[in-house]
Design a protein around this motif. Structure first.
Motif, PDB file in Angstrom:
ATOM      1  N   PRO A 423     -12.957   8.870 -14.436  1.00 48.41           N
ATOM      2  CA  PRO A 423     -11.681   9.344 -13.875  1.00 48.41           C
ATOM      3  C   PRO A 423     -11.495  10.853 -13.947  1.00 48.41           C
ATOM      4  O   PRO A 423     -10.756  11.418 -13.153  1.00 48.41           O
ATOM      5  CB  PRO A 423     -10.631   8.631 -14.735  1.00 48.41           C
ATOM      6  CG  PRO A 423     -11.351   7.481 -15.373  1.00 48.41           C
ATOM      7  CD  PRO A 423     -12.755   7.941 -15.558  1.00 48.41           C
ATOM      8  N   THR A 424     -12.161  11.501 -14.913  1.00 46.36           N
ATOM      9  CA  THR A 424     -11.966  12.939 -15.114  1.00 46.36           C
ATOM     10  C   THR A 424     -13.309  13.609 -15.356  1.00 46.36           C
ATOM     11  O   THR A 424     -14.333  12.953 -15.575  1.00 46.36           O
ATOM     12  CB  THR A 424     -11.061  13.229 -16.324  1.00 46.36           C
ATOM     13  OG1 THR A 424     -11.759  12.878 -17.541  1.00 46.36           O
ATOM     14  CG2 THR A 424      -9.754  12.447 -16.246  1.00 46.36           C
ATOM     15  N   THR A 425     -13.287  14.925 -15.360  1.00 46.20           N
ATOM     16  CA  THR A 425     -14.438  15.694 -15.828  1.00 46.20           C
ATOM     17  C   THR A 425     -14.424  15.713 -17.359  1.00 46.20           C
ATOM     18  O   THR A 425     -13.556  15.109 -17.993  1.00 46.20           O
ATOM     19  CB  THR A 425     -14.374  17.126 -15.277  1.00 46.20           C
ATOM     20  OG1 THR A 425     -13.099  17.699 -15.628  1.00 46.20           O
ATOM     21  CG2 THR A 425     -14.522  17.143 -13.763  1.00 46.20           C
ATOM     22  N   ALA A 426     -15.380  16.389 -17.946  1.00 44.34           N
ATOM     23  CA  ALA A 426     -15.502  16.432 -19.402  1.00 44.34           C
ATOM     24  C   ALA A 426     -14.264  17.058 -20.039  1.00 44.34           C
ATOM     25  O   ALA A 426     -13.809  18.120 -19.621  1.00 44.34           O
ATOM     26  CB  ALA A 426     -16.743  17.226 -19.797  1.00 44.34           C
ATOM     27  N   PHE A 427     -13.751  16.381 -21.070  1.00 45.78           N
ATOM     28  CA  PHE A 427     -12.588  16.925 -21.781  1.00 45.78           C
ATOM     29  C   PHE A 427     -13.044  17.716 -23.005  1.00 45.78           C
ATOM     30  O   PHE A 427     -14.223  17.700 -23.381  1.00 45.78           O
ATOM     31  CB  PHE A 427     -11.611  15.814 -22.166  1.00 45.78           C
ATOM     32  CG  PHE A 427     -12.245  14.636 -22.864  1.00 45.78           C
ATOM     33  CD1 PHE A 427     -12.445  14.628 -24.237  1.00 45.78           C
ATOM     34  CD2 PHE A 427     -12.622  13.509 -22.134  1.00 45.78           C
ATOM     35  CE1 PHE A 427     -13.019  13.545 -24.872  1.00 45.78           C
ATOM     36  CE2 PHE A 427     -13.206  12.413 -22.763  1.00 45.78           C
ATOM     37  CZ  PHE A 427     -13.398  12.430 -24.139  1.00 45.78           C
ATOM     38  N   LYS A 428     -12.111  18.404 -23.621  1.00 46.23           N
ATOM     39  CA  LYS A 428     -12.415  19.266 -24.771  1.00 46.23           C
ATOM     40  C   LYS A 428     -12.821  18.435 -25.987  1.00 46.23           C
ATOM     41  O   LYS A 428     -12.279  17.343 -26.214  1.00 46.23           O
ATOM     42  CB  LYS A 428     -11.205  20.126 -25.126  1.00 46.23           C
ATOM     43  CG  LYS A 428     -10.824  21.162 -24.087  1.00 46.23           C
ATOM     44  CD  LYS A 428     -11.626  22.432 -24.270  1.00 46.23           C
ATOM     45  CE  LYS A 428     -11.093  23.554 -23.383  1.00 46.23           C
ATOM     46  NZ  LYS A 428     -11.851  24.811 -23.583  1.00 46.23           N
ATOM     47  N   LEU A 429     -13.739  18.941 -26.757  1.00 47.35           N
ATOM     48  CA  LEU A 429     -14.090  18.311 -28.027  1.00 47.35           C
ATOM     49  C   LEU A 429     -12.846  18.184 -28.901  1.00 47.35           C
ATOM     50  O   LEU A 429     -12.061  19.133 -29.031  1.00 47.35           O
ATOM     51  CB  LEU A 429     -15.141  19.149 -28.756  1.00 47.35           C
ATOM     52  CG  LEU A 429     -16.566  19.101 -28.185  1.00 47.35           C
ATOM     53  CD1 LEU A 429     -17.373  20.293 -28.665  1.00 47.35           C
ATOM     54  CD2 LEU A 429     -17.250  17.800 -28.586  1.00 47.35           C
ATOM     55  N   GLY A 430     -12.640  17.018 -29.465  1.00 46.22           N
ATOM     56  CA  GLY A 430     -11.495  16.784 -30.338  1.00 46.22           C
ATOM     57  C   GLY A 430     -10.226  16.395 -29.630  1.00 46.22           C
ATOM     58  O   GLY A 430      -9.279  15.932 -30.265  1.00 46.22           O
ATOM     59  N   GLU A 431     -10.197  16.521 -28.301  1.00 41.44           N
ATOM     60  CA  GLU A 431      -8.961  16.307 -27.548  1.00 41.44           C
ATOM     61  C   GLU A 431      -8.455  14.869 -27.645  1.00 41.44           C
ATOM     62  O   GLU A 431      -7.236  14.633 -27.657  1.00 41.44           O
ATOM     63  CB  GLU A 431      -9.203  16.675 -26.083  1.00 41.44           C
ATOM     64  CG  GLU A 431      -7.988  16.578 -25.182  1.00 41.44           C
ATOM     65  CD  GLU A 431      -8.290  17.009 -23.748  1.00 41.44           C
ATOM     66  OE1 GLU A 431      -7.760  16.380 -22.820  1.00 41.44           O
ATOM     67  OE2 GLU A 431      -9.070  17.965 -23.573  1.00 41.44           O
ATOM     68  N   LYS A 432      -9.368  13.889 -27.721  1.00 47.43           N
ATOM     69  CA  LYS A 432      -8.950  12.486 -27.701  1.00 47.43           C
ATOM     70  C   LYS A 432      -9.380  11.718 -28.947  1.00 47.43           C
ATOM     71  O   LYS A 432      -9.271  10.493 -28.984  1.00 47.43           O
ATOM     72  CB  LYS A 432      -9.501  11.808 -26.450  1.00 47.43           C
ATOM     73  CG  LYS A 432      -8.993  12.455 -25.157  1.00 47.43           C
ATOM     74  CD  LYS A 432      -9.432  11.706 -23.911  1.00 47.43           C
ATOM     75  CE  LYS A 432      -8.874  12.389 -22.649  1.00 47.43           C
ATOM     76  NZ  LYS A 432      -9.238  11.679 -21.419  1.00 47.43           N
ATOM     77  N   LEU A 433      -9.851  12.419 -29.959  1.00 45.68           N
ATOM     78  CA  LEU A 433     -10.332  11.737 -31.160  1.00 45.68           C
ATOM     79  C   LEU A 433      -9.239  10.946 -31.857  1.00 45.68           C
ATOM     80  O   LEU A 433      -9.513   9.914 -32.489  1.00 45.68           O
ATOM     81  CB  LEU A 433     -10.950  12.744 -32.137  1.00 45.68           C
ATOM     82  CG  LEU A 433     -12.431  13.069 -31.917  1.00 45.68           C
ATOM     83  CD1 LEU A 433     -12.899  14.111 -32.918  1.00 45.68           C
ATOM     84  CD2 LEU A 433     -13.292  11.815 -32.002  1.00 45.68           C
ATOM     85  N   ASP A 434      -8.013  11.409 -31.779  1.00 47.57           N
ATOM     86  CA  ASP A 434      -6.910  10.730 -32.465  1.00 47.57           C
ATOM     87  C   ASP A 434      -6.228   9.680 -31.598  1.00 47.57           C
ATOM     88  O   ASP A 434      -5.230   9.091 -32.005  1.00 47.57           O
ATOM     89  CB  ASP A 434      -5.873  11.768 -32.944  1.00 47.57           C
ATOM     90  CG  ASP A 434      -6.434  12.708 -33.994  1.00 47.57           C
ATOM     91  OD1 ASP A 434      -7.318  12.266 -34.762  1.00 47.57           O
ATOM     92  OD2 ASP A 434      -6.001  13.872 -34.040  1.00 47.57           O
ATOM     93  N   ASP A 435      -6.745   9.462 -30.403  1.00 42.41           N
ATOM     94  CA  ASP A 435      -6.147   8.488 -29.481  1.00 42.41           C
ATOM     95  C   ASP A 435      -7.255   7.604 -28.906  1.00 42.41           C
ATOM     96  O   ASP A 435      -7.768   7.866 -27.809  1.00 42.41           O
ATOM     97  CB  ASP A 435      -5.397   9.218 -28.362  1.00 42.41           C
ATOM     98  CG  ASP A 435      -4.585   8.265 -27.487  1.00 42.41           C
ATOM     99  OD1 ASP A 435      -4.754   7.035 -27.621  1.00 42.41           O
ATOM    100  OD2 ASP A 435      -3.794   8.761 -26.656  1.00 42.41           O
ATOM    101  N   PRO A 436      -7.659   6.562 -29.632  1.00 42.65           N
ATOM    102  CA  PRO A 436      -8.768   5.716 -29.170  1.00 42.65           C
ATOM    103  C   PRO A 436      -8.556   5.129 -27.785  1.00 42.65           C
ATOM    104  O   PRO A 436      -9.511   5.019 -27.003  1.00 42.65           O
ATOM    105  CB  PRO A 436      -8.846   4.623 -30.233  1.00 42.65           C
ATOM    106  CG  PRO A 436      -8.214   5.201 -31.446  1.00 42.65           C
ATOM    107  CD  PRO A 436      -7.145   6.121 -30.942  1.00 42.65           C
TER     108      PRO A 436
END
Length: 516
Positions: A423-436
């Motif tokens: 759905p998207t391009t690469a996101f930032k490292l750490g951006e979604k670690l807290d939201d599985p």
């Protein structure tokens, strides 16, 4: 450099496709030792920034390269790709080389046998550069869940390379390896390919042996190629594919001429092909630039003579939920083998003089498994527990059947189905670690293929906001040749528009000599 070879530079060698390198070897323009050395040198100077590799086997790779050169000198090349180096995801067992699955619980483990696909690589003469980084036990969409640190996207080192096979995709994208093997359970080949500008293929389930693949979810896992071109993927797929009596899920059916299909597509031959755009895998929820690149790719197929129709697969909207019940359930069963008794690390509990086997097992798993693995084990064990099996795992399997029926109906209207790969391009490292849950949504478009066992390919569709996007092609089971034909057609048309391969537009990586 040997007298009979040309003065190709290391940079030339690392940026050529696998097919071009194979042709150069056959023509005597270079040697496998030169190719392998060039890629090892590239790894040494850029991998400190990218961290594609968990283990580099320079000695073993060069020894294999010398053997390859000797075969070619005798006129006995083992395969077209004999002498072309490759990287292997660290979830595949390799005799004499560590296999950790990105987990502390297998730190230092050296398997006593090769996976079937690794055996086939060795028999075909491909030197193995090493083992690539991955999310622990393939559980992740970003390669941030590796116990040995994240891999970074060569296009932007502050962003993820996809997962779980981000190491293989990054190695190919960073010109550290011309070829790599990955595994795809819910998109772990195709999604990393999409966000790194590489090509990734999930073969038909059972089309490539899973023997020696450390299983996360037996009914979903599939080994496949990660490359820079569709032709390279076809060449590698033909080497590793085919029936294996050691794998009970292996299909004893011919895989078709994949190389010929890729060449047919590259020539622009898709006239009369029916291409189905999956309504449920486009539009809302997809990044605007990703959708634009997808629409452009569909347009080039129309220009090449394909017929485009919209198809609906209504149960695809439930695929993510079904997958995240089936996959953890199978994983919780598979990972029970890591009990501190047979292989891997063993941790003794603190303050216990004579610990029981159960206490040692608990301490080892606590220390050896990461948070994401623990989360999925707990979820899967719960879904399989008495009183909840029918409500969760059983219902998820029913959804799986409905998704397979959706595919069957869609393939009566179209020869292949297409969508954005992610759905998207690469996101930032750490951006979604807290939201599985946000992390899991990256697999939205790739999961249905794994649930149904059909083949799929991701090819670069261009840049969205300066980062790669992917175009996914899906075909009926055992029709892998179709994904190569359509993928190659899109690749050829778009490469002409870009004036060269997409990876040629990637920014230069910082170089730091690293002692290994």
């Amino acid at each position: 450099m040997a007298d009979q070879t040309s003065d190709l530079t290391a940079s030339d060698l690392t940026r050529r496709t696998a097919a071009e390198l194979a042709d150069a070897l056959a023509a005597g323009e270079t040697t496998s030792v030169e190719l392998t050395t060039a890629h090892l040198e590239r790894i040494a100077v850029v991998d400190a920034a990218v961290h594609s590799f968990l283990h580099v086997d320079a000695e073993g790779a060069l020894a294999a390269a010398e053997e390859s050169d000797a075969r070619r000198a005798r006129g006995e090349a083992a395969s077209r790709l004999d002498g072309v180096p490759i990287a292997v995801k660290d979830v595949l067992t390799t005799k004499g080389m560590p296999t950790t699955c990105g987990s502390k619980i297998l730190e230092g483990w050296v398997p006593p046998y090769d996976a079937t696909v690794v055996q086939r690589l060795r028999a075909a003469g491909l030197p193995m550069l090493g083992k690539t980084n991955m999310d622990e036990f393939a559980m992740g969409s970003s390669t941030e869940h590796s116990a040995y640190g994240p891999t970074r996207n060569p296009w932007d080192l502050d962003r993820i390379p996809g997962g779980s096979g981000g190491g293989s995709a990054a190695a190919v994208s960073a010109f550290e390896a011309p070829l790599a093997l990955g595994t795809d359970t819910g998109g772990s080949i195709r999604q990393p390919a999409a966000v790194t500008g590489s090509v990734g293929v999930k073969p038909t389930y059972g089309g490539v042996s899973r023997y020696g693949l450390v299983a996360m979810a037996n009914s979903l896992d599939q080994v496949g190629p990660v490359t820079r071109t569709v032709l390279d993927a076809a060449l590698l797929h033909e080497l590793i594919g085919g029936h294996d009596p050691l794998d009970s899920t292996s299909i004893d059916q011919p895989m078709g001429d994949l190389v010929a299909a890729a060449q047919q597509g590259a020539a622009g031959d898709v006239r009369g092909l029916r291409v189905g755009v999956v309504k449920e895998l486009t539009g809302e929820g997809y990044q605007a630039g990703v959708q634009e690149r997808f629409d452009e790719a569909v347009a080039v197929l129309v220009e090449a003579g394909a017929e485009v129709v919209e198809v609906s697969c209504p149960n695809f909207v439930h695929a993510l939920a079904a997958y995240y019940l089936i996959m953890p359930s199978e994983a919780s069963s598979n990972l029970a083998r890591f009990d501190a008794m047979r292989y891997g690390i063993r941790v003794l509990p603190d303050g216990v003089d004579a610990p029981s086997a159960e206490e040692v097992m608990r301490a080892t798993r606590d220390a050896g498994f990461g948070d994401e693995v623990k989360r999925r084990i707990i979820l899967g064990t719960y879904a399989l527990s008495s009183g909840y099996y029918d409500a969760y795992y059983g219902r998820a399997q029913q959804i799986r059947t409905l998704i397979s029926q959706d595919f069957a109906a869609a393939f009566t209207q179209a020869d292949v189905l297409v969508s954005p790969t992610a759905p998207t391009t690469a996101f930032k490292l750490g951006e979604k670690l807290d939201d599985p849950v946000a992390m899991y949504l990256n697999d939205l478009a790739t999961i249905p293929a794994n649930l149904a066992g059909v083949p799929g390919i991701s090819v670069p569709s261009g840049l969205a906001d300066g980062l790669p996007a992917g175009f996914q092609v899906l075909a009926p089971a055992l029709a892998d040749d179709r994904v190569y034909r359509v993928g190659a057609a899109v690749e050829a048309a778009l490469t002409d528009r870009w004036g060269g391969p997409l990876l040629g537009q990637a920014p230069a990586l910082p170089t730091t000599e690293v002692a290994r």
